[in-house]
Design an enzyme around this catalytic site. Structure first.
Site, PDB file in Angstrom:
ATOM      1  N   HIS A  85       0.794  -1.224   0.000  1.00 44.74           N
ATOM      2  CA  HIS A  85       0.000   0.000   0.000  1.00 44.74           C
ATOM      3  C   HIS A  85       0.825   1.273   0.000  1.00 44.74           C
ATOM      4  CE1 HIS A  85      -3.324  -2.754   0.437  1.00 44.74           C
ATOM      5  NE2 HIS A  85      -3.917  -1.822  -0.271  1.00 44.74           N
TER       6      HIS A  85
ATOM      7  N   ARG B 224     -10.492   4.696  -2.744  1.00 43.50           N
ATOM      8  CA  ARG B 224     -10.188   3.728  -1.676  1.00 43.50           C
ATOM      9  C   ARG B 224     -10.633   4.337  -0.345  1.00 43.50           C
ATOM     10  NH1 ARG B 224      -5.334   2.618  -4.926  1.00 43.50           N
ATOM     11  NH2 ARG B 224      -5.122   0.365  -5.197  1.00 43.50           N
TER      12      ARG B 224
ATOM     13  N   ARG C 173     -15.469   2.696  -3.672  1.00 44.56           N
ATOM     14  CA  ARG C 173     -15.392   1.305  -3.228  1.00 44.56           C
ATOM     15  C   ARG C 173     -15.790   1.236  -1.760  1.00 44.56           C
ATOM     16  NH1 ARG C 173      -9.720  -1.776  -3.599  1.00 44.56           N
ATOM     17  NH2 ARG C 173      -9.124  -0.403  -1.884  1.00 44.56           N
TER      18      ARG C 173
ATOM     19  N   GLU D  48     -11.024  -9.316  -8.251  1.00 41.02           N
ATOM     20  CA  GLU D  48      -9.654  -9.389  -7.728  1.00 41.02           C
ATOM     21  C   GLU D  48      -9.394 -10.707  -7.019  1.00 41.02           C
ATOM     22  OE1 GLU D  48      -8.993  -6.252  -4.839  1.00 41.02           O
ATOM     23  OE2 GLU D  48     -11.018  -6.402  -4.069  1.00 41.02           O
TER      24      GLU D  48
ATOM     25  N   ASP E 196      -4.546  -7.475  -6.165  1.00 38.14           N
ATOM     26  CA  ASP E 196      -4.954  -8.677  -5.438  1.00 38.14           C
ATOM     27  C   ASP E 196      -5.123  -9.864  -6.375  1.00 38.14           C
ATOM     28  OD1 ASP E 196      -5.003  -8.162  -2.636  1.00 38.14           O
ATOM     29  OD2 ASP E 196      -6.564  -6.689  -3.043  1.00 38.14           O
TER      30      ASP E 196
ATOM     31  N   ARG F 213       1.535  -9.798  -1.711  1.00 40.97           N
ATOM     32  CA  ARG F 213       1.863  -8.610  -2.499  1.00 40.97           C
ATOM     33  C   ARG F 213       2.904  -7.703  -1.861  1.00 40.97           C
ATOM     34  NH1 ARG F 213      -3.867  -5.509  -2.745  1.00 40.97           N
ATOM     35  NH2 ARG F 213      -2.754  -3.562  -2.881  1.00 40.97           N
TER      36      ARG F 213
ATOM     37  N   CYS G 148      -8.734  -1.135 -12.131  1.00 36.03           N
ATOM     38  CA  CYS G 148      -8.228  -0.112 -11.216  1.00 36.03           C
ATOM     39  C   CYS G 148      -6.998  -0.571 -10.469  1.00 36.03           C
ATOM     40  CB  CYS G 148      -9.317   0.323 -10.244  1.00 36.03           C
ATOM     41  SG  CYS G 148      -9.927  -1.027  -9.219  1.00 36.03           S
TER      42      CYS G 148
END
Ligand code: PEP
Ligand code: MG
Length: 583
Positions: free
Chosen positions: A193, A300, A336, A436, A460, A470, A507
């Protein structure tokens, strides 16, 4: 001495600046030898640190007393007294004068000597005081080095380059991020992130360097190349000057791309691709408009929940969504629903620790489990805001049709509730899902029949398809959207979505990758949503491309078997398309 470190290229761009070490307070190395002439200045620095540390401790004591209780807070009161202890001050000053060491070293020597005395008393109470003494020493050194208790820098200078082991979303939220010109991390992968945040702010980042925090000292000059994943520490004049030439070319390219701002994102032969931006908060609205994006393809929402220390109320959320929707109207905004959990923990939810957080209670799973506490107010706030712009609601981490149905049923309930209360809800509201989780891509035909759009979340999707955390730098070779297994799922999702007549966007980070864009157009993608800073370049690529070429690219890639072969080929295609920009 010049050192070159190589890691994972996480956010593109070049930056030159000064290293600010976060959590880089290596107690065993802090400090240096000084000249006699520096003695008074070091003593003054020590006195300043005593002031700052006791202020911090008193504040912590107050906060702890309010949050946990007076008794627990008392330890910090006791530490504040230790910080101000005249005996400690005397020993530190003595060390500075006689050992000719800087305040950091002098504090550590004094704290260690005092801790040893406590330990030698062989008494449980004094043994604990020894630990307190070392703590106090560390705190004073942190104040001297200008890093806060949590390791985060205070008073960041413009153009600082943050160097850290790792940064949690809450760390970056607490930082004056607009003063950061690059990030250099020991840990993390391309889609961790912090890498996403860096990209959305247009800050170059190199992650997964393993031991950058041991090679880099606070104050070092750094050259960060976020495209090659390289960090040069204390460059020679020649290297620095060559880098400056590249920095100038970067600025020229930016200026040239900004000329595309008002132009539509269509291919040479007229195929329209909606170009949207990913955002993490209401303060990014102007950036979206300035970048020439046609809307937001991913808001987000979890970032706004991370920045606070208790659950946002329906009203607080409503105000934020309203601001984003009205600020961007008539552009569409995909919001989202909360994707909390896994590495985006909300401490105030007191969720139990999980063995495998990425496979655990996150996103829609959490919302469906906490309907009253989280999901209902969240949906009500979204619906109330829907009349202020063009809202598209998107559910994250959908793994099955049952989850989609349950989420939609909750949305319907919230809508009915609001209408019964006389509160209007937009008629023009789309409801879609993130694709995802591999099962969603595999069952895209079934899911497409019951929603208005898909947005493919490659971060994801790669993580779950390749079974590759990730954020884990050790296996970052698997973290690549160009693996054929991932590409097949993407192509299938687009194809099945189109068969059912819904639009399919993307996205995840792949959407902003210049090499991926021709391929995605060839597959038939309808919308691309990316870090705001990537929008101008994506527009340039789309405007230089025609659909025959895009389809040919996809046909050729279909026959390739390795991700490296695919990447090399696609990078060649992209280079051709942007060759003249910045010249
Ligand atoms: C994704 O998974 O691709 C995505 C866009 O969501 P996030 O990165 O926030 O998990
Ligand atoms: Mg995701």
């Amino acid at each position: 001495m010049t050192t070159k470190l190589v890691g994972v290229a996480a956010a593109s761009g070049l930056s030159a600046g000064t290293a600010v070490l976060v959590k880089g307070v290596d107690v065993s190395h802090a400090g240096r030898k000084i000249e006699k002439a520096e003695v008074d200045a070091e003593i003054a620095r020590f006195e300043g640190a005593v002031e700052a540390a006791s202020r911090d401790l008193e504040q912590i004591q107050k906060d702890m007393a309010a949050k946990v209780g007076e008794a627990e807070a008392e330890i910090f009161g006791a530490q504040a007294m230790m910080v101000r202890d005249p005996q400690l001050a005397e020993t530190v000053q003595e060390n500075i004068r006689t050992e000719l060491v800087s305040a950091e070293r002098a504090v550590l020597l004094a704290a260690e000597a005092q801790a040893k005395i406590f330990e030698s008393m062989e008494d449980e109470y004094f043994a604990a005081r020894a630990a307190d003494m070392r703590d106090v020493g560390t705190r004073l050194v942190k104040c001297l080095l200008g890093v806060s208790d949590s390791g985060l820098p205070r008073n960041l200078e413009e153009g600082s380059i943050i160097v850290a082991r790792d940064l949690a979303p809450s760390d970056t939220a607490a930082m004056d991020i607009h003063k950061v010109s690059a990030m250099v991390l020991d840990k993390g992968g391309k889609t961790s992130h912090v890498a996403i945040l860096a990209r959305s702010l247009g800050i170059p980042a190199v992650v997964g360097l393993n031991d950058a925090t041991t090679h880099i000292q606070a104050g070092d000059t750094l050259l960060v190349d976020g495209d090659a994943g390289e960090v040069t520490v204390n460059p020679t004049d020649d290297v620095y000057n060559a880098f400056k030439v590249r920095l100038e070319a970067q600025a020229r390219k930016k200026r040239q791309l900004s000329l595309l701002r008002e132009l539509p994102s269509v291919t040479k032969d007229g195929r329209k691709v909606e170009l949207a931006a990913n955002i993490g908060g209401e303060d990014e609205v102007q950036m979206v408009i300035d970048a020439g994006a046609e809307g937001v393809g991913l808001f987000r929402t979890e970032f706004m929940f991370i920045q606070v220390d208790q659950m946002l109320t329906e009203e607080e959320q409503f105000q934020i969504y309203k601001k984003v929707l009205s600020g961007l109207a008539p552009r569409p905004v995909v919001i989202r629903t909360l994707d909390a959990g896994s590495d985006k923990e909300l401490p105030y939810l007191n969720m139990p620790k999980e063995e495998n957080p990425f496979l655990g209670l996150r996103a829609i799973r959490l919302c469906l489990q906490e309907k009253e506490k989280i999901f209902r107010p969240h949906l009500r706030a979204l619906l109330r805001a829907s009349v202020y712009g063009k809202l598209r609601i998107m559910f994250p981490m959908i793994a099955s049709l049952q989850e989609l149905r349950e989420a939609k049923a909750e949305l319907e309930k919230a809508k009915a509730e609001l209408l019964a209360e006389g509160i209007p809800v937009s008629e023009d509201l789309q409801v879609g899902i993130m694709v995802e989780v591999p099962s969603a891509a595999v069952c895209a035909d079934q899911l497409a029949a019951e929603c208005d759009f898909f947005s493919i979340g490659t971060n994801d999707l790669v993580q779950y398809t390749m079974a590759c955390d990730r954020g884990n730098a050790a296996i970052s070779y698997l973290s690549d959207f160009f693996y054929p297994g991932v590409l097949r799922l993407i192509a299938r999702t687009i194809e099945e979505g189109h068969k059912k007549g819904i639009w399919v966007g993307m996205c995840g980070e792949m959407a902003g990758s210049p090499a991926a864009i021709p391929l995605l157009l060839g597959m038939g993608i309808d919308e691309l949503s990316m870090a705001t800073g990537s929008v101008p370049q994506a527009k340039a690529i789309i405007r230089n491309l025609d659909m025959a070429k895009a389809k040919e690219v996809w046909e050729r890639v279909k026959d390739m078997t390795s991700n490296t072969e695919i990447r090399a080929y696609l990078e060649g295609v992209a280079e051709e398309l942007v060759r003249d920009i910045g010249k």
